[in-house]
Design an enzyme around this catalytic site. Structure first.
Site, PDB file in Angstrom:
ATOM      1  N   ARG A  31      12.314  -2.098  10.432  1.00  0.00           N
ATOM      2  CA  ARG A  31      11.324  -1.794  11.359  1.00  0.00           C
ATOM      3  C   ARG A  31      11.211  -2.725  12.399  1.00  0.00           C
ATOM      4  O   ARG A  31      11.293  -3.851  12.185  1.00  0.00           O
ATOM      5  CB  ARG A  31      10.005  -1.526  10.694  1.00  0.00           C
TER       6      ARG A  31
ATOM      7  N   LYS B 121       0.669  -1.166  -0.012  1.00  0.00           N
ATOM      8  CA  LYS B 121       0.041  -0.048  -0.035  1.00  0.00           C
ATOM      9  C   LYS B 121       0.932   1.325  -0.006  1.00  0.00           C
ATOM     10  O   LYS B 121       0.693   2.247  -0.776  1.00  0.00           O
ATOM     11  CB  LYS B 121      -0.958   0.089   1.193  1.00  0.00           C
TER      12      LYS B 121
ATOM     13  N   ARG C 281      11.842  -6.385   4.531  1.00  0.00           N
ATOM     14  CA  ARG C 281      11.625  -4.780   4.090  1.00  0.00           C
ATOM     15  C   ARG C 281      12.809  -4.111   4.788  1.00  0.00           C
ATOM     16  O   ARG C 281      13.089  -4.210   6.156  1.00  0.00           O
ATOM     17  CB  ARG C 281      10.209  -4.415   4.589  1.00  0.00           C
TER      18      ARG C 281
ATOM     19  N   ARG D 122      -8.776   1.234   9.977  1.00  0.00           N
ATOM     20  CA  ARG D 122      -8.526  -0.188  10.281  1.00  0.00           C
ATOM     21  C   ARG D 122      -9.374  -0.893  11.277  1.00  0.00           C
ATOM     22  O   ARG D 122      -9.253  -2.130  11.602  1.00  0.00           O
ATOM     23  CB  ARG D 122      -7.195  -0.321  11.059  1.00  0.00           C
TER      24      ARG D 122
HETATM   25  P1  ADP Z   1       2.475  -1.841   3.285  1.00  0.00           P
HETATM   26  O1  ADP Z   1       2.452  -0.094   3.132  1.00  0.00           O
HETATM   27  O2  ADP Z   1       1.218  -2.335   2.473  1.00  0.00           O
HETATM   28  O3  ADP Z   1       2.788  -2.348   4.580  1.00  0.00           O
HETATM   29  P2  ADP Z   1       4.917  -1.693   1.738  1.00  0.00           P
HETATM   30  O4  ADP Z   1       4.621  -0.660   0.455  1.00  0.00           O
HETATM   31  O5  ADP Z   1       5.854  -1.111   2.786  1.00  0.00           O
HETATM   32  O6  ADP Z   1       3.728  -2.273   2.281  1.00  0.00           O
HETATM   33  O7  ADP Z   1       5.694  -3.159   0.840  1.00  0.00           O
HETATM   34  C1  ADP Z   1       6.102  -4.241   2.006  1.00  0.00           C
HETATM   35  C2  ADP Z   1       7.414  -4.558   1.339  1.00  0.00           C
HETATM   36  O8  ADP Z   1       7.061  -5.285  -0.127  1.00  0.00           O
HETATM   37  C3  ADP Z   1       8.364  -3.499   0.952  1.00  0.00           C
HETATM   38  O9  ADP Z   1       9.725  -4.146   1.439  1.00  0.00           O
HETATM   39  C4  ADP Z   1       8.120  -3.169  -0.371  1.00  0.00           C
HETATM   40  O10 ADP Z   1       9.703  -2.938  -0.968  1.00  0.00           O
HETATM   41  C5  ADP Z   1       7.923  -4.462  -0.810  1.00  0.00           C
HETATM   42  N1  ADP Z   1       6.943  -4.329  -2.142  1.00  0.00           N
HETATM   43  C6  ADP Z   1       5.991  -3.654  -2.295  1.00  0.00           C
HETATM   44  N2  ADP Z   1       5.298  -3.763  -3.368  1.00  0.00           N
HETATM   45  C7  ADP Z   1       5.720  -4.968  -3.923  1.00  0.00           C
HETATM   46  C8  ADP Z   1       5.531  -5.755  -4.917  1.00  0.00           C
HETATM   47  N3  ADP Z   1       4.309  -5.539  -5.698  1.00  0.00           N
HETATM   48  N4  ADP Z   1       6.065  -6.951  -5.412  1.00  0.00           N
HETATM   49  C9  ADP Z   1       6.957  -7.370  -4.375  1.00  0.00           C
HETATM   50  N5  ADP Z   1       7.545  -6.557  -3.337  1.00  0.00           N
HETATM   51  C10 ADP Z   1       6.686  -5.431  -3.033  1.00  0.00           C
HETATM   52  P1  AMP Z   2       1.532   0.515   9.373  1.00  0.00           P
HETATM   53  O1  AMP Z   2       2.577   1.382   9.103  1.00  0.00           O
HETATM   54  O2  AMP Z   2       0.541   0.818   8.617  1.00  0.00           O
HETATM   55  O3  AMP Z   2       2.190  -1.124   9.026  1.00  0.00           O
HETATM   56  O4  AMP Z   2       1.298   0.485  10.861  1.00  0.00           O
HETATM   57  C1  AMP Z   2       2.231   0.080  11.971  1.00  0.00           C
HETATM   58  C2  AMP Z   2       1.699   0.085  13.174  1.00  0.00           C
HETATM   59  O5  AMP Z   2       1.109   1.381  13.614  1.00  0.00           O
HETATM   60  C3  AMP Z   2       0.465  -0.986  13.375  1.00  0.00           C
HETATM   61  O6  AMP Z   2       0.651  -2.079  13.846  1.00  0.00           O
HETATM   62  C4  AMP Z   2      -0.400  -0.224  14.653  1.00  0.00           C
HETATM   63  O7  AMP Z   2       0.328  -0.306  15.859  1.00  0.00           O
HETATM   64  C5  AMP Z   2      -0.147   1.344  14.084  1.00  0.00           C
HETATM   65  N1  AMP Z   2      -1.044   2.073  13.495  1.00  0.00           N
HETATM   66  C6  AMP Z   2      -1.090   2.435  12.003  1.00  0.00           C
HETATM   67  N2  AMP Z   2      -2.198   2.807  11.629  1.00  0.00           N
HETATM   68  C7  AMP Z   2      -3.236   2.298  12.537  1.00  0.00           C
HETATM   69  C8  AMP Z   2      -4.537   2.739  12.607  1.00  0.00           C
HETATM   70  N3  AMP Z   2      -5.388   3.248  11.484  1.00  0.00           N
HETATM   71  N4  AMP Z   2      -5.349   2.237  13.735  1.00  0.00           N
HETATM   72  C9  AMP Z   2      -4.533   1.958  14.799  1.00  0.00           C
HETATM   73  N5  AMP Z   2      -3.286   1.680  14.695  1.00  0.00           N
HETATM   74  C10 AMP Z   2      -2.643   1.995  13.657  1.00  0.00           C
END
Ligand code: ADP
Ligand code: AMP
Length: 217
Positions: free
Chosen positions: A160, A16, A127, A88
């Site tokens: 992270r 996302k 990641r 969420r």
């Molecule tokens: P989210 O925001 O949904 O948690 P991220 O955009 O941070 O996910 O993506 C999670 C991991 O997967 C990152 O390391 C990113 O570089 C990688 N990634 C994102 N999109 C793709 C894809 N379409 N195919 C493979 N790896 C991806």
């Molecule tokens: P994310 O970066 O979206 O993977 O979020 C990382 C962490 O932040 C989550 O596991 C939650 O602990 C907190 N968080 C992010 N967005 C929300 C949300 N909309 N509601 C509650 N907790 C959140």
């Protein structure tokens, strides 16, 4: 470009944030990521950051009222935006409806990133993020040019704290329990657009742009 107001819905690691960054770079559509906002607060050691960290480290959700006030403050200033990682819970989704109603605005679509758990576990454990500029990499699918330093600012990349396998598995359980019901919630409103997120990033982007074609071009 008229009123591109989107929600990106899907499990952690679905891509996302990556897609929201593309929309920002290519079309100037602002990303509102509640995760990014909370991580910044944690880095700055604010009261919000201290409270949020206790939930984030365990992969639990930060309370709805806190999240809703963060979003409300930001959303009211923007015409076009992507909400990444928000809402969420059903309470957050209802809160978002109320905020938008007050602003006399509506959502264009909710894009649901469909992908299996095992795939996202792989993505999240590989990641890496830049602590300085926020760029996101993947050691397998999108590695930095030079060994674990950011392509843009040369800073050493980090993993992270919540991207270890045990916490990722808990985040997925929380997602299934609290967030997945939003698929039904938005389907009933006729807003849900499902995309296959288990494809290369350029293909995922093409699908999103296909959905927005008439609004962006
Ligand atoms: P989210 O925001 O949904 O948690 P991220 O955009 O941070 O996910 O993506 C999670 C991991 O997967 C990152 O390391 C990113 O570089 C990688 N990634 C994102 N999109 C793709 C894809 N379409 N195919 C493979 N790896 C991806
Ligand atoms: P994310 O970066 O979206 O993977 O979020 C990382 C962490 O932040 C989550 O596991 C939650 O602990 C907190 N968080 C992010 N967005 C929300 C949300 N909309 N509601 C509650 N907790 C959140």
């Amino acid at each position: 470009m008229e009123g591109i107001r989107l929600v990106f819905l899907g499990p952690p690691g679905a891509g996302k944030g990556t897609q929201a960054d593309y929309l920002k770079e290519q079309y100037g559509i602002e990303k509102i990521s509640t995760g990014d906002i909370l991580r910044e607060a944690v880095r700055n050691g604010t009261k919000l950051g201290k409270l949020a960290a206790s939930y984030m480290e365990k992969g639990e959700l930060v309370p709805d009222d806190i999240i809703l006030s963060l979003v409300k403050e930001r959303i009211s200033k923007l015409e076009n935006f992507v909400l990444d990682g928000f809402p969420r819970t059903i309470i957050q989704a209802e809160g978002l409806d109320n905020i938008l109603r007050e602003l006399k605005k509506d959502l264009k679509a909710v894009i649901y990133f469909d992908i299996d758990d095992e795939k996202v576990i792989k993505r999240l454990t590989s990641r890496r993020v830049c602590p300085r500029c926020g760029a996101v990499y993947n050691l397998i699918t999108n590695p930095p040019k030079n060994d674990e330093v950011c392509d843009y600012c040369g800073t050493a990349l980090e993993r992270r704290k919540d991207d270890n396998e045990a916490t990722v598995r808990n985040r997925l359980q929380v997602y299934e329990r609290d967030t997945l019901p939003l698929v039904d919630f938005y389907e009933k409103k006729g807003l849900l657009k499902k995309i296959d997120a288990d494809r290369p990033p350029e293909e995922v982007l093409r699908s999103i742009l296909g959905l927005l074609r008439n609004d962006i071009c």
